[in-house]
Design an enzyme around this catalytic site. Sequence first.
Site, PDB file in Angstrom:
ATOM      1  N   SER A 153      18.493  25.037  -5.024  1.00  0.00           N
ATOM      2  CA  SER A 153      19.270  24.307  -6.156  1.00  0.00           C
ATOM      3  C   SER A 153      18.249  23.694  -7.049  1.00  0.00           C
ATOM      4  CB  SER A 153      19.968  23.170  -5.399  1.00  0.00           C
ATOM      5  OG  SER A 153      20.539  22.522  -6.402  1.00  0.00           O
ATOM      6  N   TYR A 166      20.319  15.978  -0.080  1.00  0.00           N
ATOM      7  CA  TYR A 166      20.379  17.385  -0.603  1.00  0.00           C
ATOM      8  C   TYR A 166      19.388  17.905  -1.292  1.00  0.00           C
ATOM      9  CZ  TYR A 166      23.040  21.101  -3.109  1.00  0.00           C
ATOM     10  OH  TYR A 166      23.140  22.490  -3.503  1.00  0.00           O
TER      11      TYR A 166
END
Length: 270
Positions: A153, A166
Amino acid sequence: ARHSSAASHPQRLAGKVAVITGGASGIGKSTAAEFVRNGARVILADVQDDLGHAVAAELGRDAACYTRCDVTDEAQVAAVINLAVARHGRLDVVFNNAGISGDLTPAPIGSLDMDDFDRVMAVNARAVVAGVKHAARVMVPRRRGGSIICTASTAGVMGGVAMAPYSVAKMAVVGLVRAVAGELARSGVRVNAISPHYIPTPLVMGAMATWFPATGADELRRIVEKDMNEMDGQVLEPEDVARAALYLASDESKYVNGHNLVVDGGFTVS
Ligand code: NAD
């Protein structure tokens, strides 16, 4: 180049077999469709059984099947990789793509929920390690090469406010790819990451609902599509990530290894 007689669509993955985790939704679902369009047979692995079966049915029974696989259980990851070889006699591509957002309610690091951290790491990092491990376990001794792709990501490139678990997990994915690419290169197996920016999939829309609690779904989608992506007039879609995955899966990227392919319209460099 190989072409299908019907649509004369170039078959960039003709004859190849791919396992796609998180294949029931979002990026995984879109990538499954792109792979099948390009001549691959896919095994979709997810924990959303109804959605997974529906996606497989849509793609056609010859090209796609769904199998339940909780990627946090290494034995289930090993089993879905083994299934590809048992069912199709080969394994060319493993897309380690399943992921969760974790709790993205804005909160200071001083009150980080370590259980949430463990959950995010289990799915977004540890399970990807297991996916790479078992892909390599099968691909290396078969001596037919292979492409392993892991979804990271932009949060794994630049961090993100109140997104420590995350971001840590996605940085771990990029680190993993770099750690093993050199070793696998000797067996003709490549491993790369893809780092998309925000796309309004269920994963992101769930997180958005916690960031903007009083905002309706349509407005949230507009915020993701327009405000969080800085490409003027262009919206990042799962299909854009699917095409990046197609490139990394295909032989066109045969010398691309240990790379993190960022799909963000320039966001992380501007
Ligand atoms: P999504 O929610 O549409 O798809 C994720 C899929 O993973 C779901 O079908 C879910 O059931 C599955 N999954 C979750 N936990 C699982 C488990 N334990 N075992 C098996 N499957 C499991 O979301 P998406 O946006 O398509 O996410 C795909 C990947 O892309 C994730 O790794 C995510 O972190 C990453 N990503 C998404 C964005 C974005 O903006 N949407 C941006 C960057 C990276």
